[in-house]
Structures are given as C-alpha cells and as structure tokens.
Motif scaffolding. Structure first.
Motif, PDB file in Angstrom:
ATOM      1  N   GLU A 126       0.824  -1.204   0.000  1.00  0.00           N
ATOM      2  CA  GLU A 126       0.000   0.000   0.000  1.00  0.00           C
ATOM      3  C   GLU A 126       0.861   1.258   0.000  1.00  0.00           C
ATOM      4  N   SER A 127       0.290   2.329  -0.522  1.00  0.00           N
ATOM      5  CA  SER A 127       0.915   3.647  -0.480  1.00  0.00           C
ATOM      6  C   SER A 127      -0.056   4.621   0.163  1.00  0.00           C
ATOM      7  N   TYR A 128       0.482   5.635   0.798  1.00  0.00           N
ATOM      8  CA  TYR A 128      -0.365   6.690   1.346  1.00  0.00           C
ATOM      9  C   TYR A 128       0.422   7.991   1.377  1.00  0.00           C
ATOM     10  N   ARG A 129      -0.305   9.090   1.398  1.00  0.00           N
ATOM     11  CA  ARG A 129       0.321  10.415   1.458  1.00  0.00           C
ATOM     12  C   ARG A 129       0.607  10.772   2.910  1.00  0.00           C
ATOM     13  N   CYS A 130       1.760  11.387   3.092  1.00  0.00           N
ATOM     14  CA  CYS A 130       2.148  11.846   4.419  1.00  0.00           C
ATOM     15  C   CYS A 130       3.070  13.045   4.221  1.00  0.00           C
ATOM     16  N   GLY A 131       2.610  14.218   4.570  1.00  0.00           N
ATOM     17  CA  GLY A 131       3.408  15.427   4.401  1.00  0.00           C
ATOM     18  C   GLY A 131       4.538  15.523   5.407  1.00  0.00           C
ATOM     19  N   ALA A 132       5.492  16.382   5.120  1.00  0.00           N
ATOM     20  CA  ALA A 132       6.649  16.573   5.997  1.00  0.00           C
ATOM     21  C   ALA A 132       6.257  17.180   7.347  1.00  0.00           C
TER      22      ALA A 132
ATOM     23  N   VAL B 293       4.783   9.684  10.287  1.00  0.00           N
ATOM     24  CA  VAL B 293       4.495   8.481   9.505  1.00  0.00           C
ATOM     25  C   VAL B 293       3.289   7.754  10.108  1.00  0.00           C
ATOM     26  N   LEU B 294       3.176   7.740  11.424  1.00  0.00           N
ATOM     27  CA  LEU B 294       2.043   7.091  12.085  1.00  0.00           C
ATOM     28  C   LEU B 294       0.721   7.760  11.718  1.00  0.00           C
ATOM     29  N   LYS B 295       0.675   9.084  11.709  1.00  0.00           N
ATOM     30  CA  LYS B 295      -0.563   9.788  11.331  1.00  0.00           C
ATOM     31  C   LYS B 295      -0.953   9.440   9.902  1.00  0.00           C
ATOM     32  N   GLY B 296       0.025   9.311   9.044  1.00  0.00           N
ATOM     33  CA  GLY B 296      -0.257   8.899   7.675  1.00  0.00           C
ATOM     34  C   GLY B 296      -0.852   7.514   7.613  1.00  0.00           C
ATOM     35  N   MET B 297      -0.314   6.585   8.396  1.00  0.00           N
ATOM     36  CA  MET B 297      -0.853   5.217   8.446  1.00  0.00           C
ATOM     37  C   MET B 297      -2.302   5.232   8.903  1.00  0.00           C
ATOM     38  N   GLU B 298      -2.601   6.071   9.844  1.00  0.00           N
ATOM     39  CA  GLU B 298      -3.970   6.160  10.349  1.00  0.00           C
ATOM     40  C   GLU B 298      -4.942   6.600   9.256  1.00  0.00           C
TER      41      GLU B 298
ATOM     42  N   LEU C  54      -5.109   5.524   6.396  1.00  0.00           N
ATOM     43  CA  LEU C  54      -5.539   4.361   5.633  1.00  0.00           C
ATOM     44  C   LEU C  54      -6.921   3.891   6.090  1.00  0.00           C
ATOM     45  N   GLY C  55      -7.335   4.337   7.288  1.00  0.00           N
ATOM     46  CA  GLY C  55      -8.659   3.994   7.798  1.00  0.00           C
ATOM     47  C   GLY C  55      -8.782   2.566   8.288  1.00  0.00           C
ATOM     48  N   ARG C  56      -7.673   1.960   8.580  1.00  0.00           N
ATOM     49  CA  ARG C  56      -7.673   0.573   9.014  1.00  0.00           C
ATOM     50  C   ARG C  56      -7.891   0.477  10.518  1.00  0.00           C
TER      51      ARG C  56
ATOM     52  N   ARG D 202       1.222  -6.845  12.908  1.00  0.00           N
ATOM     53  CA  ARG D 202       0.020  -7.695  12.930  1.00  0.00           C
ATOM     54  C   ARG D 202      -1.192  -6.956  12.382  1.00  0.00           C
ATOM     55  N   ALA D 203      -1.345  -5.690  12.745  1.00  0.00           N
ATOM     56  CA  ALA D 203      -2.494  -4.906  12.279  1.00  0.00           C
ATOM     57  C   ALA D 203      -2.435  -4.673  10.773  1.00  0.00           C
ATOM     58  N   VAL D 204      -1.266  -4.385  10.240  1.00  0.00           N
ATOM     59  CA  VAL D 204      -1.138  -4.136   8.807  1.00  0.00           C
ATOM     60  C   VAL D 204      -1.378  -5.418   8.029  1.00  0.00           C
ATOM     61  N   MET D 205      -0.798  -6.512   8.467  1.00  0.00           N
ATOM     62  CA  MET D 205      -0.910  -7.766   7.748  1.00  0.00           C
ATOM     63  C   MET D 205      -2.304  -8.380   7.870  1.00  0.00           C
ATOM     64  N   ARG D 206      -2.993  -8.123   8.970  1.00  0.00           N
ATOM     65  CA  ARG D 206      -4.343  -8.642   9.173  1.00  0.00           C
ATOM     66  C   ARG D 206      -5.291  -8.163   8.075  1.00  0.00           C
ATOM     67  N   ALA D 207      -5.073  -6.955   7.593  1.00  0.00           N
ATOM     68  CA  ALA D 207      -5.934  -6.398   6.549  1.00  0.00           C
ATOM     69  C   ALA D 207      -5.785  -7.148   5.236  1.00  0.00           C
ATOM     70  N   LEU D 208      -4.695  -7.874   5.057  1.00  0.00           N
ATOM     71  CA  LEU D 208      -4.462  -8.598   3.827  1.00  0.00           C
ATOM     72  C   LEU D 208      -5.083  -9.991   3.844  1.00  0.00           C
ATOM     73  N   ASP D 209      -5.460 -10.458   5.015  1.00  0.00           N
ATOM     74  CA  ASP D 209      -6.042 -11.802   5.142  1.00  0.00           C
ATOM     75  C   ASP D 209      -7.432 -11.882   4.559  1.00  0.00           C
TER      76      ASP D 209
END
Length: 97
Positions: A6-12, A16-21, A23-25, A90-97
């Motif tokens: 996956e890719s997501y936008r994250c400004g300077a 990085v964590l806020k950007g991951m959030e 993703l709405g996961r 675990r949280a990121v990979m769980r979305a792929l299951d």
C-alpha cells in the motif's frame, strides 16, 4: 508499506504514524504517540526522514542507525519505503487476510 504494497500520502509536517492512520484501518496500534511505548516500531528501508527523540528502551542507537525508528516520532523528507515491525505489523498484515 513494503509489507502490504500500500501507499499513502504523508506530508513533511505529519508523522508516519498519522499517515498510516489515514488508511482507515482498524487495529493500527497508536500507543502513547510520544516515543515512549515502542508500539509503532518501523524500519525505513529507503528515503529521507527526520526523527524526534525516542525511548532507548525501544530503539537502540544501533537500531536507529539502521533505520529502525518509531512511526510516531518520524516525519518524511522524501518518499519512504517502510517495513512495519512488532505489534503494528500484525495490524497491517491482518488487513491482507
């Protein structure tokens, strides 16, 4: 995110964590958001970034030199390739299951 492709936008001006959030996961652990708990441990494989102070109980000097950081304390300075580690993996990979 190398683990999920996956890719997501994250400004300077954002971590990085806020950007991951964005993703709405559900289940992405966010912990203390201050570098003290170590839940959001990641590895920056490629790209430029800056980090604020992190707890040495979770990120050693050697790890940091190898690109292992806490997502809550890291801001991108360019596009990044990121590998998730520990509890956040675990949280990121769980979305792929």
């Amino acid at each position: 995110l190398l683990d999920s492709g996956e890719s997501y936008r994250c400004g300077a001006d954002s971590t990085v964590l806020k950007g991951m959030e964005q993703l709405g996961r559900k289940g992405i652990p966010v912990g203390c958001r201050g570098g003290g708990c170590g839940i959001c441990k990641i590895e920056i494989v490629r790209g430029d970034y800056s980090c604020k102070r992190m707890s040495r109980a979770h990120i050693s000097v050697e790890e940091e030199a190898q690109g292992v950081v806490l997502a809550c304390r890291t801001t991108p300075q360019s596009d990044l390739d990121v590998r998730v580690l520990g509890k956040i993996q675990r949280a990121v990979m769980r979305a792929l299951d």
